[in-house]
Design a protein around this motif. Structure first.
Motif, PDB file in Angstrom:
ATOM      1  N   UNK A   1      37.950   7.792   8.528  1.00  0.00           N
ATOM      2  CA  UNK A   1      38.134   8.099   9.328  1.00  0.00           C
ATOM      3  C   UNK A   1      39.463   9.052   9.170  1.00  0.00           C
ATOM      4  N   UNK A   2      40.031  10.079   9.740  1.00  0.00           N
ATOM      5  CA  UNK A   2      40.936  11.112   9.660  1.00  0.00           C
ATOM      6  C   UNK A   2      41.353  11.532   8.415  1.00  0.00           C
TER       7      UNK A   2
ATOM      8  N   UNK B   1      35.017  12.504   9.680  1.00  0.00           N
ATOM      9  CA  UNK B   1      35.291  12.116   8.692  1.00  0.00           C
ATOM     10  C   UNK B   1      34.357  12.564   7.851  1.00  0.00           C
ATOM     11  N   UNK B   2      35.836  12.636   6.675  1.00  0.00           N
ATOM     12  CA  UNK B   2      35.816  14.132   6.045  1.00  0.00           C
ATOM     13  C   UNK B   2      34.297  13.705   4.752  1.00  0.00           C
ATOM     14  N   UNK B   3      34.073  12.279   4.105  1.00  0.00           N
ATOM     15  CA  UNK B   3      33.481  11.830   3.548  1.00  0.00           C
ATOM     16  C   UNK B   3      32.181  12.398   3.537  1.00  0.00           C
ATOM     17  N   UNK B   4      32.210  13.094   5.005  1.00  0.00           N
ATOM     18  CA  UNK B   4      30.807  12.877   6.080  1.00  0.00           C
ATOM     19  C   UNK B   4      30.776  14.111   6.378  1.00  0.00           C
ATOM     20  N   UNK B   5      31.709  14.776   7.266  1.00  0.00           N
ATOM     21  CA  UNK B   5      31.601  15.875   7.718  1.00  0.00           C
ATOM     22  C   UNK B   5      32.054  17.206   6.532  1.00  0.00           C
ATOM     23  N   UNK B   6      32.469  16.947   5.702  1.00  0.00           N
ATOM     24  CA  UNK B   6      33.758  17.498   4.737  1.00  0.00           C
ATOM     25  C   UNK B   6      34.639  17.959   5.844  1.00  0.00           C
ATOM     26  N   UNK B   7      35.073  19.365   4.881  1.00  0.00           N
ATOM     27  CA  UNK B   7      36.506  20.394   5.638  1.00  0.00           C
ATOM     28  C   UNK B   7      36.338  19.580   6.776  1.00  0.00           C
ATOM     29  N   UNK B   8      37.564  20.387   7.744  1.00  0.00           N
ATOM     30  CA  UNK B   8      38.480  19.816   9.483  1.00  0.00           C
ATOM     31  C   UNK B   8      36.838  21.595   9.387  1.00  0.00           C
TER      32      UNK B   8
ATOM     33  N   UNK C   1      43.027  13.380  14.250  1.00  0.00           N
ATOM     34  CA  UNK C   1      42.329  12.834  12.710  1.00  0.00           C
ATOM     35  C   UNK C   1      43.399  12.035  12.178  1.00  0.00           C
ATOM     36  N   UNK C   2      44.132  10.564  12.958  1.00  0.00           N
ATOM     37  CA  UNK C   2      44.507   9.905  11.999  1.00  0.00           C
ATOM     38  C   UNK C   2      44.099   9.405  10.810  1.00  0.00           C
ATOM     39  N   UNK C   3      44.250   8.946   9.635  1.00  0.00           N
ATOM     40  CA  UNK C   3      43.869   7.870   8.879  1.00  0.00           C
ATOM     41  C   UNK C   3      43.445   7.535   8.986  1.00  0.00           C
TER      42      UNK C   3
END
Length: 672
Positions: A161-162, A441-448, A583-585
Motif C-alpha cells: 500500500x502507498x 495499492x500501485x501493484x493493483x491500481x497502477x498510477x495514482x 498513501x504512506x508506504x
C-alpha cells in the motif's frame, strides 16, 4: 496507546472480531482490481496533481542516481509512468540485508536555502542554527544523518500500500541504523567493523537544552515567518481557564476574512509568480505520560526529530513533548514547585524546556460539557483536547502534528513530513473524502491517476461537496465554488493546505461498523443523524489551527464529544474543511496471500466487513509494518525494527546488523 488504562486494554482483546471490521467499505463501492484503462483519463485532476503549487522545493530523489545533497528542486515526475510490470513491481519485503559495499552519503533533503531562486520565492533569509555540539548544524557532518545509495540495478522493494514514487518520498537510498542514529547518541558501531560512517563526536547530552536551541533557532530566523513567536514562558505552560475564555470563545474561531474569500473562488490558493511568501510553521507534539521509560532508542528518536525538523530547517518546525501527569496527587497547576518536581522526576533534563505537562483536571476545567473525564482514560477519550489548547497557547503555528512515541521512521523526518504536507496541499477537494476511504495499492491500481479514476467511476455524480449540514454547527470552512460539484473540474482545493491529514484511511464509521461509531454526545442531530468520519487509532495526524479552533469552540459551546478517532475527521466534515489520507508506504510480510487477496481484504466487503470473518484475518495484522491500533500486538513492525537495530530474540544488542531499510513508518514499537 492505553497508558494507565490496563482494564480497557484487556477489554479490547476480547472484542477482536468486531475491531477487524474497522475499515470495511460498502459492497457497492468496491474498487475493482482490473487494470483496464480508466474512463476519465483526460480529467483535470491528474494535470493539476503534477502542477507546481510552489511548495515542492526539496529534493525528492525519485531516481537512484539522485544526490540527496543536491540543491536542485525536483518536481514529482510520477503520474505519467508507462503502464508496465516494470513500473509496478510485485510487492516485496526483500530488503537489503547489508549496507556493506553500498556507498555512504550524508542525507540532506533541505531546500537550497538563500539561493537566488529561494530568495525570489521567500521572505527573509535562512540562518543556520546551533545544534547539540555547539556548532551550526547545516553542513556539519556530525549533526547530519547518513544513508546508503542503492546501486543502479537495485531498487526499493515495492510496498503493498502507498507509494514512494507517487508521493515524493522516493530516494534511491536505504537507511542503516548506525548511519541514521549515530548523530543522536548511538555509539554502537556495527560489529563487522565495516561501517562507512565515521563515528560523530561525543556529546554531553545532559548538558544539552533542546528547548533553548529551538528558541534561538526560531528567533534567528523570525524574519522568515509572518506569525512571530509567542512571548511568555519557555517552555510554555498550560493554565486553567478564566471567565473571559468562555465569554469570548467566539473570538478563537478563524473565519474567512471577506465574503469573496468565504466563497472560495477557483484557484484562490494559487500564488502569483511574482509574490514572495512567508514560510508557515509546524508544531510537532509527541504524546507521552509520566511513567514513560526513556530508553536509549526513545532518546535517539526525540533528538533526531528536533535536529532534523527544527534546527536544520531554521525553525520551520518546533518539537514538543506533551506529558500527561496521571498521578493526581501532584498538584501541578496550583503549586509551581509540584510542576517542577514532576518535570524533574518524569522527563530527562535535556527535554525539560520542550515539555508541557497536563492532567485530567485541566481538561475537565476547560471542557466540562464534553464527555466524561475519567482519570484512567481521559488521555485516550480526549486525546485532541491538549492539541486544541496548544493552538491557543502557541498560535504562531499553522499546522499541528500529533505523534505517539511508539512510532518510528527509519528515514529522514524532514523529508517525510514535508512530503506529506506538500502532497496533501496539491490534492483537489473534489472526491477527496471518497479517495481517502480506500487503500491505494500501485501493484493493483497502477498510477495514482488510475486510482483516482477508479474512485471517480464509483462516484460519477461526485461525493461530499463542502460542509455536510449538521444541526448546531455553523461551518467556518469555505463554501464551494460554482453552483454544484459538476461546476468544478478538480480545481477547488489545489494548492490549499490541508486541515486534516492522516496516514491511514478516513472512513464512514457507521457504514464500516466501527466499534465506537455511536460514541456521539451532545450533537443536536443525535447518534443516528450526526454526520461523521473516522480513522482507526491515530498514532500520527496533522490538524490545522483553523480546525482545532472549531473543535475547541464546539466542545465549549455544545459539549460535542466523539472518540478521538472520529472527532477531528468529523469536525472537518461538518465545517467543510479539507481532509486528506496520505498513501504512506506500507509493507505486509505474508506469503500465503497474493497481493490481490490482501488488497481485496482491505478494500472489499464481500461478507461482513473489510475484516470479514474477524479472527480469520487477524494474522494479517501481525505482518504489517504500520498498524493503526494499539489494541493488537503486531509482530512484524517490532520484529523488523529489532532486526534493524541488531537486537536478538533475547533482547540483547548483537551489533552485527547492517540491514538497510527504505524509509518506513513502523508502529507500534514496544519494549525497545
Amino acid at each position: 496507546m492505553f497508558w494507565g488504562w490496563k482494564e480497557f486494554d484487556e477489554v479490547m482483546e476480547s472484542v477482536l472480531t468486531e475491531v477487524w471490521e474497522v475499515f470495511c467499505v460498502d459492497k457497492q463501492k468496491q474498487l475493482r482490481l482490473s487494470s483496464s484503462t480508466p474512463n476519465h483519463s483526460s480529467n483535470r485532476i491528474y494535470d493539476l496533481y503534477i502542477e507546481d503549487s510552489g511548495e515542492h522545493e526539496f529534493p525528492t530523489h525519485d531516481e537512484p542516481s539522485t544526490d540527496p545533497g543536491s540543491s536542485e528542486s525536483n518536481e514529482e515526475q510520477t503520474i505519467e509512468s508507462p503502464d508496465s510490470d516494470l513500473d509496478f513491481p510485485k510487492p516485496s519485503t526483500d530488503f537489503h540485508e547489508s549496507a556493506v559495499n553500498l556507498a555512504f552519503e550524508l542525507y540532506d533533503p533541505y531546500p537550497d536555502y538563500n539561493s537566488k531562486a529561494w530568495k525570489k520565492r521567500w521572505h527573509g533569509a535562512h540562518f543556520s542554527c546551533k545544534g547539540s555540539r555547539g556548532v551550526d548544524v547545516n553542513g556539519n557532518a556530525d549533526d547530519t544523518m547518513g544513508a546508503y545509495k542503492l546501486p543502479s540495478d537495485a531498487s526499493t522493494p515495492a510496498p503493498i500500500f502507498g507509494s514512494y514514487k507517487e508521493t515524493g518520498l522516493g530516494s534511491g537510498f536505504c537507511f542503516e541504523r548506525h548511519a541514521r542514529n549515530s548523530p543522536y547518541g548511538d555509539e554502537d558501531i556495527p560489529g563487522d567493523g565495516l561501517s562507512a560512517r565515521p563515528q560523530p563526536s561525543s556529546v554531553d547530552w545532559e548538558s544539552v537544552d533542546w528547548g533553548q536551541l529551538q528558541n534561538d533557532c526560531a528567533t534567528l530566523n523570525q524574519n522568515r515567518f509572518e506569525e512571530k513567536r509567542s512571548s511568555g514562558s519557555s517552555p510554555p505552560m498550560f493554565r486553567y481557564p478564566e471567565d473571559d475564555d468562555f465569554q469570548h470563545v467566539n473570538s478563537t474561531l478563524i473565519l474567512p476574512e471577506t465574503h469573496l474569500e468565504r466563497r472560495s473562488r477557483f484557484n484562490v490558493h494559487r500564488r502569483s509568480s511574482n509574490s514572495k511568501e512567508y514560510k508557515k510553521r509546524n508544531a510537532i507534539l509527541l504524546r507521552t505520560y509520566d511513567t514513560k521509560e526513556y530508553t536509549p532508542d526513545n532518546m535517539y528518536h526525540i533528538r533526531s526529530m528536533v535536529s532534523e525538523l527544527s534546527l536544520h530547517s531554521g525553525g520551520e518546525y518546533e518539537v514538543f513533548l506533551v506529558v500527561q501527569i496521571i498521578d493526581l496527587e501532584r498538584k501541578i497547576f496550583s503549586d509551581p514547585k509540584a510542576y517542577q518536581e514532576a518535570l524533574d522526576l518524569y522527563v530527562p533534563r535535556e527535554f525539560h524546556n520542550i515539555s508541557i505537562l497536563f492532567n485530567v483536571p485541566l481538561l475537565e476545567a476547560w471542557y466540562p460539557k464534553a464527555g466524561k473525564h475519567d482519570p484512567n482514560n481521559s488521555q485516550q477519550v480526549h486525546m485532541t483536547q491538549p492539541l486544541q489548547l496548544f493552538s491557543l497557547l502557541r498560535p504562531e503555528f499553522d499546522l499541528y502534528w500529533q505523534l505517539e512515541l511508539d512510532v518510528r521512521y527509519t528515514g529522514h523526518h524532514y523529508h517525510h513530513m514535508e512530503a506529506i504536507r506538500q502532497w496533501a496541499q496539491k490534492q483537489p477537494r473534489k472526491l477527496s473524502w471518497e479517495r481517502s476511504a480506500y487503500f491505494y495499492s500501485p501493484y493493483i491500481h497502477r498510477t495514482w491517476k488510475d486510482f483516482c479514476s477508479k474512485v471517480q467511476d464509483i462516484f460519477p455524480l461526485g461525493g461530499v461537496w463542502g460542509a455536510v449540514p449538521t444541526t448546531g454547527i455553523d461551518p467556518v470552512g469555505p463554501s464551494p465554488p460554482g453552483s454544484g460539484v459538476n461546476d468544478d473540474d478538480f480545481e477547488w482545493g489545489v494548492g490549499e493546505p490541508a486541515d486534516f491529514i492522516n496516514i491511514s484511511p478516513i472512513v464512514d464509521p457507521v457504514q464500516d461498523h466501527m466499534m465506537f461509531r455511536n460514541w456521539v454526545d451532545n450533537y443536536p442531530d443525535g447518534k443516528e443523524k450526526t454526520p461523521r468520519r473516522a480513522g482507526p487509532v491515530t498514532p500520527m495526524i496533522a490538524v490545522s489551527k483553523r480546525l482545532l479552533r472549531a473543535m475547541h469552540h464546539s466542545q465549549i459551546m455544545l459539549g460535542t464529544h466523539m472518540m478521538p478517532e472520529m472527532f477531528p475527521e468529523s469536525s472537518a466534515l461538518q465545517h467543510g474543511m479539507k481532509a486528506v489520507a496520505f498513501p504512506e508506504p506500507t509493507y505486509v510480510d505474508i506469503d500465503d496471500k497474493t497481493p490481490e487477496e490482501i488488497e481485496s481484504i482491505f478494500n472489499d466487503q464481500s461478507i461482513t466487513g473489510m475484516w470479514n470473518g474477524g479472527s480469520e484475518n487477524a494474522p494479517l495484522a501481525q505482518h504489517i509494518s504500520y498498524w493503526w491500533s494499539a489494541w493488537f500486538k503486531p509482530e512484524y513492525s517490532n520484529v523488523l525494527y529489532r532486526k534493524w537495530l541488531g537486537i536478538d530474540d533475547a533482547g540483547n544488542r548483537t551489533d552485527d546488523s547492517r540491514l538497510c531499510l527504505p524509509a518506513i513508518t513502523l508502529h507500534p514499537i514496544k519494549g525497545i
